[in-house]
Scaffold this motif. Structure first.
Motif, PDB file in Angstrom:
ATOM      1  N   HIS A 944       6.550  73.692  83.971  1.00 55.83           N
ATOM      2  CA  HIS A 944       7.065  74.442  82.806  1.00 55.83           C
ATOM      3  C   HIS A 944       7.306  75.903  83.196  1.00 55.83           C
ATOM      4  CE1 HIS A 944       3.379  76.710  82.291  1.00 55.83           C
ATOM      5  NE2 HIS A 944       2.700  75.575  82.476  1.00 55.83           N
ATOM      6  N   LEU A 945       8.104  76.570  82.375  1.00 52.50           N
ATOM      7  CA  LEU A 945       8.427  77.979  82.661  1.00 52.50           C
ATOM      8  C   LEU A 945       7.719  78.909  81.679  1.00 52.50           C
ATOM      9  CD1 LEU A 945      12.275  77.564  83.348  1.00 52.50           C
ATOM     10  CD2 LEU A 945      10.429  77.782  85.024  1.00 52.50           C
ATOM     11  N   SER A 946       6.589  78.442  81.127  1.00 53.71           N
ATOM     12  CA  SER A 946       5.970  79.211  80.043  1.00 53.71           C
ATOM     13  C   SER A 946       5.302  80.499  80.495  1.00 53.71           C
ATOM     14  CB  SER A 946       4.951  78.329  79.313  1.00 53.71           C
ATOM     15  OG  SER A 946       5.617  77.205  78.821  1.00 53.71           O
ATOM     16  N   PHE A 947       5.012  80.633  81.796  1.00 55.69           N
ATOM     17  CA  PHE A 947       4.532  81.924  82.285  1.00 55.69           C
ATOM     18  C   PHE A 947       5.672  82.714  82.922  1.00 55.69           C
ATOM     19  CE2 PHE A 947       0.245  79.767  82.489  1.00 55.69           C
ATOM     20  CZ  PHE A 947      -0.404  80.627  81.615  1.00 55.69           C
ATOM     21  N   GLY A 948       6.922  82.304  82.662  1.00 53.84           N
ATOM     22  CA  GLY A 948       8.051  82.932  83.332  1.00 53.84           C
ATOM     23  C   GLY A 948       8.105  82.431  84.762  1.00 53.84           C
ATOM     24  N   ASP A 949       8.817  83.162  85.609  1.00 47.60           N
ATOM     25  CA  ASP A 949       8.893  82.801  87.030  1.00 47.60           C
ATOM     26  C   ASP A 949       9.456  83.993  87.790  1.00 47.60           C
ATOM     27  OD1 ASP A 949       8.361  81.135  89.088  1.00 47.60           O
ATOM     28  OD2 ASP A 949       9.749  79.547  88.489  1.00 47.60           O
ATOM     29  N   GLY A 950       9.408  83.893  89.114  1.00 44.86           N
ATOM     30  CA  GLY A 950       9.962  84.989  89.920  1.00 44.86           C
ATOM     31  C   GLY A 950       9.044  86.191  89.900  1.00 44.86           C
ATOM     32  N   ILE A 951       9.623  87.356  90.142  1.00 48.32           N
ATOM     33  CA  ILE A 951       8.784  88.548  90.341  1.00 48.32           C
ATOM     34  C   ILE A 951       8.070  88.991  89.057  1.00 48.32           C
ATOM     35  CG2 ILE A 951      10.062  89.452  92.321  1.00 48.32           C
ATOM     36  CD1 ILE A 951      11.402  91.426  90.315  1.00 48.32           C
ATOM     37  N   HIS A 952       8.553  88.554  87.902  1.00 52.61           N
ATOM     38  CA  HIS A 952       7.902  88.961  86.646  1.00 52.61           C
ATOM     39  C   HIS A 952       6.936  87.900  86.123  1.00 52.61           C
ATOM     40  CE1 HIS A 952      10.049  92.721  85.956  1.00 52.61           C
ATOM     41  NE2 HIS A 952      11.131  92.123  86.426  1.00 52.61           N
ATOM     42  N   ARG A 953       6.670  86.883  86.932  1.00 52.23           N
ATOM     43  CA  ARG A 953       5.769  85.823  86.453  1.00 52.23           C
ATOM     44  C   ARG A 953       4.465  86.472  85.966  1.00 52.23           C
ATOM     45  NH1 ARG A 953       5.478  80.059  87.411  1.00 52.23           N
ATOM     46  NH2 ARG A 953       3.396  79.379  86.795  1.00 52.23           N
ATOM     47  N   CYS A 954       3.947  85.900  84.905  1.00 51.07           N
ATOM     48  CA  CYS A 954       2.824  86.509  84.180  1.00 51.07           C
ATOM     49  C   CYS A 954       1.645  86.886  85.096  1.00 51.07           C
ATOM     50  CB  CYS A 954       2.349  85.512  83.129  1.00 51.07           C
ATOM     51  SG  CYS A 954       0.946  86.125  82.207  1.00 51.07           S
ATOM     52  N   ILE A 955       1.225  88.131  84.978  1.00 54.05           N
ATOM     53  CA  ILE A 955       0.052  88.583  85.733  1.00 54.05           C
ATOM     54  C   ILE A 955      -1.216  87.948  85.165  1.00 54.05           C
ATOM     55  CG2 ILE A 955      -1.471  90.580  85.998  1.00 54.05           C
ATOM     56  CD1 ILE A 955       0.838  92.285  86.606  1.00 54.05           C
TER      57      ILE A 955
END
Ligand code: HEM
Length: 1004
Positions: A944-955
């Motif tokens: 799933h993409l619920s934490f985002g993805d790439g360099i902005h993925r959830c800290i």
């Protein structure tokens, strides 16, 4: 000598006081052999009558002596061309110079003495002529009555005479060739007379005591039927300007209300008749074909198309709203010529202000997106001769109208300088800023050729006018061999010549929709009846093909098969008149519009067929309560769709979302064009500077490099802490038997943990104060709250920031705690303000998502009766977290901006375009089997993409993964929960969460 002759003639007019010229009309030059109503009576056509009337207007010594021709004709605008033909009678006393006067004028000029005008130097003439006044009709000169049996009516407003002039005692008409007279009354139709050939002739006779004046005229007739009367007329008002208009509605046959409207706005100068615009659109049967396909036609008429173009966009916006009140189906909106710009502007403006226009197709018909060209020679003619020919004031008003200045590529100002008007510069800048509407498919038609082949000749002579009084020549761009476009003299005094402005392409020669202004000006010269008029190049380019298609290239080059801002376009096979729609062009429009999409009610439930994305409003409560059915339909029918409320294109499929989130070079957090701060509460928050959440590399990388490792070390004890804090609350609830899950549990536990991680002192007063502020900041995006309420977010952010700044300062000196303490001691290259603004962000982002996830997970487990499965095997809780996140992501959609011009999934994007990754939809894409079902052991749930993805993925992901399962685990210890009330959804489509979830627990 020359100047003094001109001077004498102007003195002659000045000296013509009421005692000498009682009728206040002095025909001092040009043709004076007017029909007098006695002796030989000519049979006049409407244009011939108008030509003579033009002479009267020029002879008037004051402006109000002769009613201007446009207002005479305008009077009949709303009369039907198959109704009684209104008759205008012009009966005027006119003074003309006597034979001897010309000699005296010359002599006085030669001697230099002042001319003394005496009554005997002038002769009184009578002007008596009548005509049928049919309003201007598309491509018909003269305009024609529809039907061979013609009735007539005398109209008081069209009895034209000198101020205080006599009215007839009796008016008679003869409808036959034997001149049998019958008395007729004003306002009472008479006739009919049957036409012979293509016109009908009648005679009118006015009796003034013993004086009898007779006029004869012919009215053209046509067997073409008049357009059907409109079924309905709506008054239209712009909300922010005084602009007004009307919508004429012609429904598809058999309908009692509009269903699939095609809304078309008329062009410059507005105020045309309904019939005129209907016939433009239906010249080769386009309206009939659209009606057959189930479309309703709505023509938007402008009360004043000469005011600034942006004023009239409000008229169209009103029409769109009125149409949407009557139908939920998507609209087709567009316009003819300037109407194409009005509609482009209105739709783009609505999108930029988050208003839903529900438009499926934008249709631009020969609209001058890059400007119009009106022959500079024609402008010069009007400008130079207007002082001596007052009847040119109508042309002058048109040329100088605000909207015309906005359209003209070159405008002749009061000083005779040819350049774009300041109004044009400002309008272009505004148009550029707004761009094109992004939701609808964009279609364009050019009335010019697409192969670069133009019509008129460059540098050709269009007018040569010679006489004793006047000598004028006009050429097309780039002028004659000396670069002169127009020059000449009037009364032997030289008129300031007009030179071609440098660097202009030969606009008249370019392929494009043609206008006939050169021909019209030659006709004016001929009507004046002074000397010999030779003319050529009567039709030249007015709206170049490159303007109608908005192409950035030479107007003389062939146009490419696909380029510019339109999704599809077509050109005429030949350079036809501006707005002439050939059969091929009409067929193309009908084909591109296709059949209207089938209807759908406004509800979002999946069961309702069929699909209509144009009514989609992400703020609609029904959508917020269950967005997934709507996402599914978008994935199926419109996987990328421009949503005006967010001014961005939404992408619903997994692949597109993944690309948007992972391609850090093509998609940015911030508009690369450096957009201005959006006004309003959310915009205010942005003024606090960028943080890890809102920045792009390299700043983002610097922040994240320091923050992420520090964060990881601080969360080591988070899971145990969460279990402990959760247990305390569970202990109380197990006694009570009920709780409001959000307020009692799902907010306090994750909030306390985030505060612990950050190192906020464990002081309940301070912590609940911080939560209040964080709540106010989150509420900035809640559109259901009042503005003053939402604006408190700014104050709260200031307060939170100041508090954390103080804390950071304290930890720099003594007993550092948590993340803030760690950063105070070792913040690398970060400045103090970077640290505390980022900590503000962590307070806000750090608990709400976890809150909503806990609540959503509980609701799903209760609804699907799966609590038992987890209770039976608590090791399933952690892996199940991904399935909860997949099905109910607290962050539903994520915005980015295009960093460059590109294509995404076949959709062209321009630099600065906002795109929205609908991650909540991606999570239910086909890559997940049976995507809407809860499967606690789904193998690929973690994709799933619920934490985002790439360099902005959830800290905060590792923290959430520790805290949320611990909280769910504790909840399972309570009895069997039931939802005891009605949960409400929060009102921001970017986030998803319940604002309350009342639970009651029964004993297990
Ligand atoms: C279930 C809980 C959470 C969910 C679903 C969630 C979701 C997200 C998402 C989707 C993003 C990406 C935004 C984007 O790409 O524009 C994000 C970024 C972020 N989240 Fe979370 N979040 C959660 C919990 C947390 C927690 C507990 C914290 C901190 C204590 C946190 C701090 C952040 C920060 C700082 C960013 C920005 C990262 C960056 O831009 O580099 N989040 N979160």
């Amino acid at each position: 000598m020359t100047a003094s002759l001109a001077d004498q003639i102007s003195r002659l007019r000045d000296a013509a006081g009421p005692d000498i010229v009682p009728g206040r009309l002095l025909a001092a030059w040009g043709r004076t052999n007017f029909p007098s109503g006695a002796g030989e009576i000519p049979v006049l056509t409407q244009p011939e009558w108008s030509g003579l009337y033009f002479l009267l207007e020029n002879a008037a010594l004051e402006p109000d002596v002769v009613k201007p021709l446009p207002s005479v004709e305008g009077h009949t605008r709303d009369m039907r061309p198959d109704g009684p033909v209104p008759i205008a009678v012009a009966s005027f006393r006119v003074a003309v110079p006597s034979e001897g006067l010309a000699g005296s004028v010359h002599a006085a000029a030669a001697d230099g003495h002042e001319l003394r005008l005496a009554a005997e130097d002038l002769e009184e003439r009578r002007f008596f002529a009548a005509t049928g006044v049919l309003f201007d009709q598309w491509q018909r000169t003269p305009p024609a009555h529809r039907g061979r049996d013609v009735t007539f009516v005398l109209d008081r407003a069209l009895y034209l005479t000198n101020p205080g002039g006599a009215w007839p005692d009796r008016v008679e008409a003869s409808l036959d060739d034997d001149l049998t007279w019958q008395e007729v009354q004003f306002g009472e139709p008479f006739g009919p007379r049957r036409a012979v050939g293509d016109s009908v002739e009648i005679s009118i006779r006015c009796r003034y005591g013993d004086d009898v004046r007779t006029a004869r005229f012919a009215v053209a007739v046509s067997d073409d039927p008049a357009p059907p009367p409109p079924d309905d007329t709506w008054r239209l008002r712009a909300s922010e300007t005084p602009a007004r208009g009307r919508a004429w509605v012609v429904r598809a046959p058999g309908r009692t209300e509009i269903v699939n409207p095609v809304i078309m706005v008329e062009g410059f100068p507005g105020n045309r008749s309904y019939q005129y615009t209907y016939e433009v659109l239906n010249q080769t049967g386009m309206v009939d074909a659209l009606h057959d396909n189930g479309y309703d036609l709505v023509i938007v008429g402008l009360d004043d198309g000469m005011r600034p173009i942006e004023h009239n966009t409000g008229v169209l916006v009103d029409c769109i709203k009125q149409a949407r009140d009557r139908t939920t189906r998507p609209l087709v909106v567009g316009g003819l010529s300037m109407g194409g710009l009005i509609s482009r502007y209105a739709l783009a403006k609505m999108e930029s202000t988050g208003q839903t226009h529900g438009t499926r197709i934008y249709l631009s018909i020969d609209a001058p997106h890059r400007g119009t060209y009106t022959s500079l020679g024609v402008q010069w003619f009007v400008h130079s001769l207007r002082p001596v020919a007052p009847a040119l004031r109508g042309f002058e008003r048109l040329l100088n109208a605000a909207s015309n200045q906005q359209l003209l590529l070159l405008w002749l100002d009061d000083d005779g300088k040819a350049a774009p008007s300041k109004l044009r510069d400002a309008f272009r800048a505004e148009l550029e800023k707004l761009g094109y509407p992004r939701q609808p498919r964009r279609l364009a038609v050019s009335c010019g050729r697409g192969d670069g082949v133009g019509g008129a000749e460059a540098g050709a002579r269009t007018l040569e006018w010679e006489s004793e009084l006047v000598a004028i020549t006009i050429n097309t761009l780039p002028g004659n061999a000396d670069g002169v476009i127009a020059e000449g003299s009037w009364l032997r005094s030289r008129l300031a010549p007009l030179e071609a402005p440098p660097g202009q392409p030969p606009w008249e020669t370019a392929p494009g929709g043609q206008n006939t202004y050169n021909g019209e000006v030659s006709q004016v010269a001929a009507n004046l009846g002074v000397g010999k008029v030779t003319h050529d190049q009567d039709r030249t380019c007015g709206v170049p093909t490159v303007s109608a298609l908005d192409l950035d290239q030479s107007p003389l080059d062939p146009v490419p098969s696909a380029a510019g801002p339109f999704d599809a376009y077509t050109c005429s096979a030949t350079n036809v008149q501006h707005l002439e729609l050939t059969e091929e062009v009409s067929d193309w429009v009908v084909k591109e519009l296709g059949l209207p999409p089938a209807p759908t009610p406004r509800e979002y439930a999946r069961s309702l067929e069929p699909w209509n994305p144009y009514t989609f409003d992400p703020y609609e409560p029904a959508f917020l309560a269950d967005p997934y059915a709507t996402y599914a339909r978008f994935r199926e029918h419109d996987p990328h769709f421009f949503v005006p409320r967010t001014a961005s294109r939404w992408f619903f499929h997994y692949d597109a979302c993944e690309q948007i989130l992972n391609d850090r070079t093509r998609f940015l957090k911030n508009d690369p064009d450096g957009s201005e701060l959006t006004p309003g509460p959310v915009g205010i928050l942005r003024a606090f500077g960028s943080t890890v959440f809102t920045s792009d590399p390299p700043r983002h990388t610097d922040l994240r490099d320091v923050l992420e490792p520090a964060f990881r070390t601080q969360i080591a004890r988070a899971e145990a802490n969460a279990a402990e804090r959760a247990q305390k609350i569970i202990d109380k609830v197990s006694v009570r038997g009920h709780m409001e899950l959000i307020a009692d549990y799902a907010v306090p536990v994750p909030a306390e943990i985030v505060f612990d991680v950050l190192g906020i002192p464990d002081d309940q007063v301070v912590r609940s104060g911080l939560l209040q502020w964080a709540g106010l900041i989150i509420a900035a995006a809640d559109r259901t709250l009042s503005l003053p309420m939402r604006f408190q977010a700014g104050t709260a952010k200031m307060a939170l920031q100041t508090y954390l700044q103080g804390l950071l300062h304290r930890y720099e000196q003594e007993a550092p705690q948590g993340l803030i303490g760690a950063l105070a001691q070792a913040r690398g290259d970060l400045r103090p303000e970077d640290v505390y603004t980022t900590c503000v962000e962590l307070v806000i982002a750090g608990y709400m998502s976890s809150t909503w996830l806990v609540a959503s997970a509980m609701r799903i487990l209760i609804d699907q009766k799966q609590l038992g499965a987890l209770r039976a095997d608590r090791s399933k809780i952690k892996p199940a977290l991904d399935e909860f996140l997949r099905l109910e992501p607290p962050v539903q959609v994520i915005d980015r901006f295009a960093a460059q011009d590109m294509e995404l999934c076949g959709v062209p994007l321009r630099t600065g375009d906002k795109v929205t990754a609908v991650t909540a939809s991606a999570n239910r894409d086909a890559r997940f089997t049976d995507p809407d079902a809860l499967r606690l052991d789904r193998a690929n749930a973690g994709e799933h993409l619920s934490f985002g993805d790439g360099i902005h993925r959830c800290i905060g992901e590792p923290l959430a993964r520790r805290v949320v399962p611990a909280m769910l685990d504790r909840l399972l210890d309570l009895g069997e929960p039931v939802i005891d009330g009605l949960p409400q959804w929060q009102t921001n489509p970017y986030l998803r969460g319940m604002t309350n979830l009342p639970l009651r627990f029964s004993c297990r």
